[in-house]
Scaffold this active site. Structure first.
Site, PDB file in Angstrom:
ATOM      1  N   ARG A 138      -3.411   3.112  13.055  1.00  0.00           N
ATOM      2  CA  ARG A 138      -2.902   4.370  12.511  1.00  0.00           C
ATOM      3  C   ARG A 138      -1.902   5.017  13.452  1.00  0.00           C
ATOM      4  NH1 ARG A 138      -8.762   6.064   9.808  1.00  0.00           N
ATOM      5  NH2 ARG A 138      -8.649   4.432   8.215  1.00  0.00           N
TER       6      ARG A 138
ATOM      7  N   TYR B 159      -2.580  -9.601  16.212  1.00  0.00           N
ATOM      8  CA  TYR B 159      -1.544  -9.109  17.111  1.00  0.00           C
ATOM      9  C   TYR B 159      -1.439  -9.990  18.364  1.00  0.00           C
ATOM     10  CZ  TYR B 159      -2.277  -5.163  14.037  1.00  0.00           C
ATOM     11  OH  TYR B 159      -2.409  -4.381  12.917  1.00  0.00           O
TER      12      TYR B 159
ATOM     13  N   GLU C  41     -16.934  -7.472  -4.583  1.00  0.00           N
ATOM     14  CA  GLU C  41     -15.507  -7.148  -4.445  1.00  0.00           C
ATOM     15  C   GLU C  41     -14.647  -8.419  -4.520  1.00  0.00           C
ATOM     16  OE1 GLU C  41     -13.712  -4.506  -4.245  1.00  0.00           O
ATOM     17  OE2 GLU C  41     -14.962  -2.818  -3.643  1.00  0.00           O
TER      18      GLU C  41
ATOM     19  N   CYS D 123      -4.171   6.081   0.183  1.00  0.00           N
ATOM     20  CA  CYS D 123      -3.632   4.836  -0.368  1.00  0.00           C
ATOM     21  C   CYS D 123      -3.379   4.900  -1.867  1.00  0.00           C
ATOM     22  CB  CYS D 123      -4.592   3.693  -0.054  1.00  0.00           C
ATOM     23  SG  CYS D 123      -4.906   3.474   1.713  1.00  0.00           S
TER      24      CYS D 123
ATOM     25  N   ARG E 291     -11.423   7.527   4.008  1.00  0.00           N
ATOM     26  CA  ARG E 291     -11.178   6.525   2.952  1.00  0.00           C
ATOM     27  C   ARG E 291     -12.465   5.872   2.465  1.00  0.00           C
ATOM     28  NH1 ARG E 291      -5.932   4.527   6.331  1.00  0.00           N
ATOM     29  NH2 ARG E 291      -4.494   6.060   5.469  1.00  0.00           N
TER      30      ARG E 291
ATOM     31  N   CYS F 201       0.852  -1.181   0.000  1.00  0.00           N
ATOM     32  CA  CYS F 201       0.000   0.000   0.000  1.00  0.00           C
ATOM     33  C   CYS F 201       0.886   1.229   0.000  1.00  0.00           C
ATOM     34  CB  CYS F 201      -0.934  -0.009   1.210  1.00  0.00           C
ATOM     35  SG  CYS F 201      -2.353   1.108   1.037  1.00  0.00           S
TER      36      CYS F 201
ATOM     37  N   SER G  17      -6.488  -3.914  14.843  1.00  0.00           N
ATOM     38  CA  SER G  17      -5.908  -3.236  15.997  1.00  0.00           C
ATOM     39  C   SER G  17      -6.946  -2.833  17.040  1.00  0.00           C
ATOM     40  CB  SER G  17      -5.140  -1.997  15.530  1.00  0.00           C
ATOM     41  OG  SER G  17      -6.008  -1.086  14.851  1.00  0.00           O
TER      42      SER G  17
ATOM     43  N   LYS H 127     -11.549  -7.796   6.353  1.00  0.00           N
ATOM     44  CA  LYS H 127     -11.033  -6.884   7.380  1.00  0.00           C
ATOM     45  C   LYS H 127     -12.048  -5.773   7.620  1.00  0.00           C
ATOM     46  CE  LYS H 127      -7.136  -3.738   8.221  1.00  0.00           C
ATOM     47  NZ  LYS H 127      -5.927  -3.124   7.650  1.00  0.00           N
TER      48      LYS H 127
ATOM     49  N   LYS I 225     -12.513  -5.011   2.456  1.00  0.00           N
ATOM     50  CA  LYS I 225     -11.956  -4.130   3.487  1.00  0.00           C
ATOM     51  C   LYS I 225     -12.920  -2.975   3.711  1.00  0.00           C
ATOM     52  CE  LYS I 225      -7.802  -1.465   4.645  1.00  0.00           C
ATOM     53  NZ  LYS I 225      -6.453  -1.062   4.195  1.00  0.00           N
TER      54      LYS I 225
END
Length: 326
Positions: free
Chosen positions: A206, A314, A234, A131, A218, A121, A275, A249, A196
């Protein structure tokens, strides 16, 4: 009461051995992909304030992190870069000396067997934080595709095993596939961020990647959280254009979408446990409100049950330890 008839479902739950015998869904170390944020410079080991346990790492600290990942039995990492400088076209994303390229070479030299997934990206490398290429306040689709293909090629040249484009420009998979093939990388798979959403769950990322947009949002290229059928459109486009994996996501609020994608496409499905999902669990656990291990394991099992084959998370290092305890 002997004349009553009803199903005795508890027969298969009466002890741990019986429950293990009939267990339907399993979580394995091989299902996990661990995100790592790599920063330019030296001596950088900055904990992300909104993501306890997650660090921005310079190359001199990356080795220890990779050693731990490999020792835990995790088979893949996804690399995100924090460049020293940014510009309007995100040139740091596709330079052969870019931070992702350097981190990839370092990783493959240290642990050749560890799979490197390269986030493809521009947002972390552009001074406007979007992006793609920007004209005024419009994010231009087609001019962005060439830069994304250049980025993928440079990452493959550095040794990336999988290209993971996350930009959500229309046609990004076909542009990257064509670029990789022309450069002799027909064997490199594309793990597409096929579905996404323009989500509020991305805030801590971020902070970690220093990639917030400097104007607007976005929503013109990421999906509306209200839409379900659009996800199939998509994903269909990306499959037709040559994707090898399909990412959904975020994960937790989109388990219905994970199941839809799994039911409709014969490709590996990847859930990105993002996140914000991680940060909420960590915050609640630190306050003593939840059992972190139990909640994380239940969440990831839920993502597997919903249809994901792989999970970017994570929590991966902790989960690998907890699985070992069994």
């Amino acid at each position: 009461m002997t004349d009553l008839y009803f199903q005795r479902h508890r027969r298969l739950r009466q002890n741990a051995s019986m429950r293990a015998l009939v267990k339907e869904t399993y979580l394995h170390k091989e299902d996990l992909i661990y995100p790592i944020f790599v920063a330019e410079g030296e001596g950088v080991r900055n904990e992300v304030s909104s993501m306890p346990g997650v660090f921005q790492l310079s190359l001199d600290h990356l080795g220890a992190e990779l050693d731990e990942v490999v020792a835990l039995g995790i088979k893949a990492v996804i690399l995100f870069g924090l460049p020293a400088e940014k510009d309007a076209v995100g040139s740091g994303a596709y330079h052969d000396h870019g931070i992702i390229q350097k981190a990839t070479r370092f990783t493959k030299e240290r642990h050749p067997q560890l799979l490197v997934v390269a986030d493809t990206c521009l947002c972390e490398y552009t001074d406007h934080g979007h992006c793609g290429v920007v004209e005024g306040e419009e994010i231009l689709n087609d001019p962005s595709l060439n830069l994304l293909a250049q980025t993928a090629i440079s990452q493959a040249e550095a040794g990336a095993d999988i290209i993971a484009p996350s930009n959500m420009m229309d046609g990004f998979v076909t542009a990257i596939r064509a670029g990789l093939d022309a450069a002799g990388f027909e064997h490199i798979p594309i793990m597409s961020y096929a579905v996404k959403y323009a989500s509020s769950y991305y805030g801590p990322f971020r902070d970690a990647a220093d990639g917030a947009p400097q104007f607007g949002d976005r929503k013109t290229y990421q999906m509306d959280p209200s839409n379900r059928l659009e996800a199939i459109r998509e994903a269909t486009s990306d499959v037709e254009e040559g994707a090898d994996f399909l990412i959904v996501k975020p994960a937790l609020a989109y388990m219905d979408i994970i199941r839809d994608v799994k039911n409709n496409f014969p490709l590996p499905v990847v859930a990105y446990n993002v996140s914000g999902e991680y940060a909420m669990v960590k915050a609640a656990a630190q306050n003593g409100w939840i059992d972190e291990k139990a909640v994380v394991m239940e969440t990831l099992l839920g993502l597997k049950r919903a249809g994901s084959d792989l999970i970017i998370t994570y929590h991966a290092k902790d989960v690998a330890r907890w699985l070992e305890e069994k």
